[in-house]
Design an enzyme around this catalytic site. Structure first.
Site, PDB file in Angstrom:
ATOM      1  N   LYS A   1      -7.387   1.032  54.486  1.00 18.74           N
ATOM      2  CA  LYS A   1      -5.962   0.728  54.408  1.00 18.74           C
ATOM      3  C   LYS A   1      -5.846  -0.786  54.492  1.00 18.74           C
ATOM      4  CE  LYS A   1      -1.451   1.076  56.402  1.00 18.74           C
ATOM      5  NZ  LYS A   1      -0.744   0.860  57.662  1.00 18.74           N
TER       6      LYS A   1
ATOM      7  N   GLY B  85       6.944  -1.008  63.175  1.00 12.72           N
ATOM      8  CA  GLY B  85       7.368  -0.818  64.550  1.00 12.72           C
ATOM      9  C   GLY B  85       8.851  -0.932  64.800  1.00 12.72           C
TER      10      GLY B  85
END
Length: 261
Positions: free
Chosen positions: A103, A164
């Site tokens: 990733k 987040g």
């Protein structure tokens, strides 16, 4: 119901997954809490930040907690500030024995952790040439998505909102364009703060979503992981069923055509 579960597979680089929920491993209170949440999520692809683990230490808390799981460990280059740094991290992961799936994250901005598209393109080109299966984290930019696809990336992973932030699908319109034009799976990554956000992304046509903070920081991470699992399944089923697109009001019970009978 069983047809959807057994036949509607997520295919990435020729590899099949039944689950369309990817789970991150940061911010959990402990490795044990994290593993219980991962198991409850049903995820078959779990991301691990390379900067947070000691790949040479078999007793590393995080890696020990993940040992024996029926999922692909997907290392990520979180914290890399440029292409060179991301490539070095990816090669370290492969040298440690992990599969050459990565990733790709290049985030020089320390405040919002927004991805650098130019450096991401550079790193993706190098890694693909070197035999990696690359899943790049990116801004919700349809042009960049096509460029990454053209390089040979296995997916594109546009953010829903900053990492987040738990703000949900703030980039909905751009992600819709990416989905419409993409020939590779589109995985909505970052900012999904509630199961309803994940369902919304799946209803839009995203092929999968990645969730970390919303699960890890919940009062009950295991329960939240299960909630996201169910939301992703519900959103996918709604998409496959054909969500109606209607801009104007239309009565569900018509007032004409039957009163004269």
């Amino acid at each position: 119901m069983e047809f959807v579960k057994s036949q509607d597979l997520l295919i990435i680089a020729g590899r099949s997954f039944q689950s369309r929920l990817l789970v991150g491993t940061g911010k959990f209170a402990s490795g044990a809490v994290m593993r219980r949440a991962v198991d409850a999520s049903g995820s078959q692809m779990v991301t691990v930040a390379l900067r947070r683990v000691d790949l040479d230490n078999p007793r590393d808390d995080l890696m020990a907690a993940l040992a024996g799981g029926d999922f692909l460990l997907l290392p990520n280059t979180s914290g890399a500030r440029d292409a060179g740094e991301a490539v070095r991290l990816a090669k370290l992961a492969r040298a440690s024995g992990l599969e050459p799936w990565i990733k790709l994250e290049v985030t020089p901005d320390p405040r919002y952790l927004l991805p650098d598209g130019v450096e991401t393109l550079k790193a993706a080109e190098i890694l693909i040439r070197d035999g990696f299966t690359v899943l790049p984290y990116m801004n919700a930019d349809p042009i960049l998505a096509k460029r990454l696809e053209a390089l040979g990336c296995a997916t594109v992973m546009p953010l829903g909102s900053p990492i987040g932030s738990n703000k949900g699908l703030k980039t909905r319109d751009a992600i819709g364009i990416i989905i419409e034009n993409s020939a590779v799976p589109v995985i909505v990554d970052a900012g999904l703060g509630a199961p309803s956000h994940a369902a919304e992304a799946m209803e839009l046509g995203a092929h999968a979503v990645l969730v970390n903070t919303a699960i890890a920081t919940a009062e009950d991470p295991t329960g939240m992981a299960l909630a996201f699992k169910l939301a992703v399944e519900a959103g996918r089923r709604a998409f496959l069923a054909g969500l109606p697109q209607q801009r104007e009001a239309e009565a569900s019970s018509p007032l004409t055509g039957f009163l004269g009978k």
